[in-house]
Design an enzyme around this catalytic site. Structure first.
Site, PDB file in Angstrom:
ATOM      1  N   SER A  14       0.824  -1.213   0.000  1.00 57.29           N
ATOM      2  CA  SER A  14       0.000   0.000   0.000  1.00 57.29           C
ATOM      3  C   SER A  14       0.856   1.259   0.000  1.00 57.29           C
ATOM      4  O   SER A  14       1.621   1.502   0.934  1.00 57.29           O
ATOM      5  CB  SER A  14      -0.919   0.015   1.232  1.00 57.29           C
ATOM      6  OG  SER A  14      -1.458   1.307   1.432  1.00 57.29           O
ATOM      7  N   PHE A  15       0.729   2.043  -1.034  1.00 49.68           N
ATOM      8  CA  PHE A  15       1.361   3.371  -1.064  1.00 49.68           C
ATOM      9  C   PHE A  15       0.822   4.211   0.095  1.00 49.68           C
ATOM     10  O   PHE A  15       1.575   4.901   0.781  1.00 49.68           O
ATOM     11  CB  PHE A  15       1.038   4.059  -2.402  1.00 49.68           C
ATOM     12  CG  PHE A  15       1.350   5.534  -2.411  1.00 49.68           C
ATOM     13  CD1 PHE A  15       2.619   5.995  -2.748  1.00 49.68           C
ATOM     14  CD2 PHE A  15       0.378   6.468  -2.078  1.00 49.68           C
ATOM     15  CE1 PHE A  15       2.912   7.358  -2.747  1.00 49.68           C
ATOM     16  CE2 PHE A  15       0.664   7.830  -2.072  1.00 49.68           C
ATOM     17  CZ  PHE A  15       1.933   8.278  -2.410  1.00 49.68           C
ATOM     18  N   THR A  61     -10.122   1.667  -2.390  1.00 52.65           N
ATOM     19  CA  THR A  61      -9.497   1.194  -3.619  1.00 52.65           C
ATOM     20  C   THR A  61     -10.287   0.017  -4.184  1.00 52.65           C
ATOM     21  O   THR A  61     -11.352  -0.340  -3.667  1.00 52.65           O
ATOM     22  CB  THR A  61      -8.007   0.854  -3.386  1.00 52.65           C
ATOM     23  OG1 THR A  61      -7.387   0.616  -4.637  1.00 52.65           O
ATOM     24  CG2 THR A  61      -7.830  -0.366  -2.485  1.00 52.65           C
ATOM     25  N   LYS A  65     -14.680   1.276  -5.177  1.00 54.76           N
ATOM     26  CA  LYS A  65     -14.825   2.718  -5.419  1.00 54.76           C
ATOM     27  C   LYS A  65     -16.245   3.110  -5.842  1.00 54.76           C
ATOM     28  O   LYS A  65     -16.666   4.244  -5.630  1.00 54.76           O
ATOM     29  CB  LYS A  65     -13.822   3.188  -6.473  1.00 54.76           C
ATOM     30  CG  LYS A  65     -12.384   3.225  -5.971  1.00 54.76           C
ATOM     31  CD  LYS A  65     -11.452   3.891  -6.966  1.00 54.76           C
ATOM     32  CE  LYS A  65     -10.038   3.980  -6.426  1.00 54.76           C
ATOM     33  NZ  LYS A  65      -9.137   4.733  -7.316  1.00 54.76           N
ATOM     34  N   ASN A  86     -12.833   7.653  -3.781  1.00 54.75           N
ATOM     35  CA  ASN A  86     -11.604   7.066  -3.232  1.00 54.75           C
ATOM     36  C   ASN A  86     -11.243   7.644  -1.861  1.00 54.75           C
ATOM     37  O   ASN A  86     -10.266   7.240  -1.255  1.00 54.75           O
ATOM     38  CB  ASN A  86     -10.419   7.272  -4.196  1.00 54.75           C
ATOM     39  CG  ASN A  86      -9.899   8.692  -4.179  1.00 54.75           C
ATOM     40  OD1 ASN A  86     -10.659   9.638  -4.401  1.00 54.75           O
ATOM     41  ND2 ASN A  86      -8.615   8.874  -3.913  1.00 54.75           N
ATOM     42  N   ASP A 106      -8.651  11.429  -6.729  1.00 54.63           N
ATOM     43  CA  ASP A 106      -7.857  10.985  -7.883  1.00 54.63           C
ATOM     44  C   ASP A 106      -7.899  12.054  -8.973  1.00 54.63           C
ATOM     45  O   ASP A 106      -6.892  12.328  -9.624  1.00 54.63           O
ATOM     46  CB  ASP A 106      -8.408   9.674  -8.455  1.00 54.63           C
ATOM     47  CG  ASP A 106      -8.110   8.472  -7.575  1.00 54.63           C
ATOM     48  OD1 ASP A 106      -7.114   8.515  -6.824  1.00 54.63           O
ATOM     49  OD2 ASP A 106      -8.868   7.487  -7.639  1.00 54.63           O
ATOM     50  N   GLY A 132     -11.533   1.437 -13.679  1.00 58.82           N
ATOM     51  CA  GLY A 132     -11.981   2.439 -12.720  1.00 58.82           C
ATOM     52  C   GLY A 132     -11.225   3.750 -12.781  1.00 58.82           C
ATOM     53  O   GLY A 132     -11.811   4.827 -12.626  1.00 58.82           O
ATOM     54  N   ALA A 133      -9.929   3.694 -13.027  1.00 57.92           N
ATOM     55  CA  ALA A 133      -9.113   4.914 -13.054  1.00 57.92           C
ATOM     56  C   ALA A 133      -9.501   5.830 -14.202  1.00 57.92           C
ATOM     57  O   ALA A 133      -9.303   7.050 -14.142  1.00 57.92           O
ATOM     58  CB  ALA A 133      -7.636   4.546 -13.158  1.00 57.92           C
ATOM     59  N   TYR A 210       3.262   3.941 -11.311  1.00 58.14           N
ATOM     60  CA  TYR A 210       4.449   4.603 -10.745  1.00 58.14           C
ATOM     61  C   TYR A 210       5.539   3.599 -10.369  1.00 58.14           C
ATOM     62  O   TYR A 210       6.639   3.997  -9.978  1.00 58.14           O
ATOM     63  CB  TYR A 210       4.060   5.434  -9.516  1.00 58.14           C
ATOM     64  CG  TYR A 210       3.605   4.626  -8.327  1.00 58.14           C
ATOM     65  CD1 TYR A 210       4.487   4.273  -7.310  1.00 58.14           C
ATOM     66  CD2 TYR A 210       2.283   4.195  -8.229  1.00 58.14           C
ATOM     67  CE1 TYR A 210       4.079   3.524  -6.227  1.00 58.14           C
ATOM     68  CE2 TYR A 210       1.857   3.441  -7.159  1.00 58.14           C
ATOM     69  CZ  TYR A 210       2.755   3.108  -6.154  1.00 58.14           C
ATOM     70  OH  TYR A 210       2.340   2.351  -5.089  1.00 58.14           O
TER      71      TYR A 210
END
Length: 248
Positions: A14-15, A61, A65, A86, A106, A132-133, A210
């Site tokens: 998890s970031f 997440t 969402k 989110n 986001d 989703g993004a 990323y």
């Protein structure tokens, strides 16, 4: 002690957890904890904040969402339009009842990280992937009045398929945004199947991934002179926006 956390399922690296715990340490923020809550069914979500009155904020997440929306009392304007949440702010009313408001940070993170790279020649966009993004990306492009075309594995009334892409279509869309997970670590030798021959110095390639820092998608664009940007700053910006939302 007050509590924040991330819901989703499954939850691996998890970031968010690392980011917030590092932030608390660096900024000497005390009395707040952030943890991961892998819930196998969205119906278990209310247990988090009903059993703990000091739980005051949640990140959301995959795959919740959209599924979390019926549990909320209110949506911010961008979350209403996007149809995905989110970030959730939890406040207690006078009678002790929790009041939940959903946000989509986001979109904020994507917009603020994209704006410094936009130039006059960036007139149209291709969005790779329809997961989703993509919803937040489409919202931002609509806001910025940048026309776009979504590229999906399957062609339908709105989306074209990867097989439809030509050098000419690539050349006509100066912004190419990868919203798919293709190229994410450990699959660093993969990238979206597009004709990179159509890319030139006037292009901007943005990858929401990323890790790795420079995906094969970005490497191939860079080799053809395009400007490139990964998704790390977007994550940092949305994380700081979440913090602002929870503490306002």
């Amino acid at each position: 002690m007050k509590y924040l956390g991330l819901i989703g399922y499954p939850l691996g690296h998890s970031f968010s957890k690392k980011y917030y715990l590092d932030k608390f340490d660096k900024e000497n923020i005390q009395g707040i904890d952030y943890d991961l809550y892998p819930i196998s069914d969205i119906e278990k979500f209310p247990e988090l904040y009903t059993s703990n009155p000091d739980f005051y904020g949640v990140n959301v997440t995959i795959p919740y969402k959209q599924d979390v929306i019926p549990y909320l009392d209110e949506l911010s304007e961008e979350a209403k339009v996007i149809g995905a949440v989110n970030c959730i702010q939890i406040k207690r009313q006078e009678n002790g009842r929790p009041y939940l408001k959903g946000f989509n940070t986001d979109a904020y993170g994507f917009e603020q990280s994209l704006l410094p790279f936009l130039k006059l020649e960036h007139k149209k966009a291709l969005i790779l992937g329809n997961g989703g993004a993509t919803k937040a990306v489409k919202y931002v492009l609509d806001k910025l009045r940048i026309p776009y075309q979504v590229v999906s594995r399957t062609k339908d009334a709105e989306n074209i398929s990867y097989a439809d892409l030509t050098d000419s279509i690539i050349a006509q869309h100066q912004i190419i945004i990868n919203c798919s997970p293709v190229g994410t670590y450990p699959n660093i030798d993969q990238c979206p199947d597009i004709p990179f021959e159509g890319i030139g110095p006037g292009h901007l390639l943005y990858d929401l991934i990323y890790n790795p820092e420079e995906t094969l998608f970005l490497q191939k664009g860079k080799a053809r002179g395009a400007a490139i940007k990964n998704g790390f700053e977007m994550l940092v910006l949305q994380a700081e926006k979440n913090w602002e939302v929870w503490n306002q």
